[in-house]
Scaffold this active site. Structure first.
Site, short mmCIF file in Angstrom:
data_model
loop_
_atom_site.label_atom_id
_atom_site.label_comp_id
_atom_site.label_asym_id
_atom_site.label_seq_id
_atom_site.Cartn_x
_atom_site.Cartn_y
_atom_site.Cartn_z
N CYS A 1 0.81 -1.22 0.00
CA CYS A 1 0.00 0.00 0.00
C CYS A 1 0.84 1.28 0.00
CB CYS A 1 -0.95 0.01 1.20
SG CYS A 1 -2.11 -1.38 1.21
N ASN B 1 -10.21 -0.29 -0.44
CA ASN B 1 -8.75 -0.21 -0.37
C ASN B 1 -8.16 -0.79 -1.65
OD1 ASN B 1 -6.03 -0.45 0.19
ND2 ASN B 1 -6.29 -1.39 2.21
N HIS C 1 -3.51 7.23 2.51
CA HIS C 1 -3.90 5.94 1.97
C HIS C 1 -5.33 5.63 2.41
CE1 HIS C 1 -4.10 1.82 0.87
NE2 HIS C 1 -4.01 1.36 2.10
#
Length: 331
Positions: free
Chosen positions: A112, A288, A258
């Site tokens: 990520c 996500n 994020h």
């Protein structure tokens, strides 16, 4: 630092799966997902739609936004944790789709945190003098790693890709912009900082791998510990980079964290005491998307025409590894 962003692009697969859709085959509810994650829906790639396809489409949009041709690119970097194959790299497949010859291309794996890592690496390569224009793509088909019987993880992720075109700054780009009394910033990347700590590797991982069992595996997560580390490490990283560059949170025009969980974002926002109107959130629509989440959000922000010259954007990310980091950028 050396680079500026001259083009942004994003791509999301056509198939949208809402929380209500998940109720038909996952032991969960729309309310449970919304209250714990802030997610309302996610995009899922078709079975014959690979990470390289997502990457290529996002890259096309970024090149169009930059008004460049594929032949103008000196280097391609693809940040992904879901490559089409163990080899060749997804980046070389994208290079092939563009019918480029001899353009160096490689994959980067920071999960990520891929976009922050990619920014720092791309800027360093341009600073070396060997490259002028780099295509940085973040692309993920996270659905390929999901165990649909595990409601704690399968509801969290989506598929998508975001890309930016980074180019060496010219002399005119190095003009100073007054941010606050005693603080001036040049346009482009101001600074970036990246970190990792492998001692926390068991908080988020897949239970497979090429050299361990020959399988890609499925996502496994220790939620509470991961949440705590995500909030602490991103917050600390943001404070560190602001202090290092003589900035305060009030100097920031937009904050793009994020997009993993709305409660993580809210916890960071509260700790930093940043104005909610400055926080870019795409978690509800995208879920996500791992490395893709930040460039997708940036692409949407740019498309909204809300960005103005001199705006300072603060990025921060956190992922498995553990990896994390932050970056500052002047538009």
């Amino acid at each position: 630092m050396t680079c500026k962003i001259i083009g942004c692009g994003g791509y999301l697969p056509k198939k949208i799966v809402s929380n209500l859709d998940l109720e038909s085959f996952v032991d969960t509810t729309d309310e449970w997902i919304k209250s714990r994650t802030g997610i309302l829906q996610r995009h899922l790639a078709a079975s014959d739609e690979y990470t390289s396809h997502l990457a290529f489409k996002a890259a096309e949009h970024a090149l169009q936004d930059a008004n460049l041709l594929p032949t103008d690119i000196d280097l391609i970097i693809v940040c992904t944790t879901t490559p089409d194959n163990s080899f060749p790299s997804t980046a070389t497949k994208v290079q092939g789709y563009f019918a480029l010859k001899n353009t160096p291309s490689f994959d980067l794996q920071a999960v990520c945190s891929g976009f922050i890592y990619g920014l720092q690496i791309a800027d360093s390569l341009v600073a070396s003098g060997k490259y002028n224009t780099i295509l940085l793509i973040c692309a993920e088909k996270m659905s390929s790693l999901l165990d649909w019987s595990d409601r704690s993880t399968c509801v969290l992720f989506g598929d998508g890709a975001g890309a930016v075109v980074l180019q060496r700054k010219s002399a005119s780009d190095n003009r100073s912009l007054v941010v606050s009394p005693g603080t001036e910033m040049n346009s482009g990347i101001i600074d970036s900082q990246i970190y990792s700590d492998g001692s926390y590797g068991d908080l988020l991982y897949t239970d497979g791998g090429v050299s361990s069992n020959g399988q890609s595996g499925k996502i496994k997560m220790k939620g509470p510990a991961l949440f705590k580390n995500a909030v602490e490490k991103m917050t600390d990283s943001v404070i560190e980079i602001l202090v290092k560059n003589n900035l305060t949170i009030d100097d920031i025009s937009y904050f793009i964290p994020h997009q993993a969980n709305i409660r993580i974002i809210q916890s960071i926002v509260e700790r930093l005491n940043i104005n909610e109107n400055k926080v870019i959130k795409t978690i509800a629509k995208h879920a996500n998307c791992s490395a893709s989440s930040i460039p997708l959000a940036l692409s949407e922000l740019k498309s909204s025409e809300a960005l103005n010259e001199g705006d300072i954007i603060l990025f921060t990310a956190f992922g498995a590894g553990l990896t994390w980091g932050s970056a500052l950028y002047t538009w």
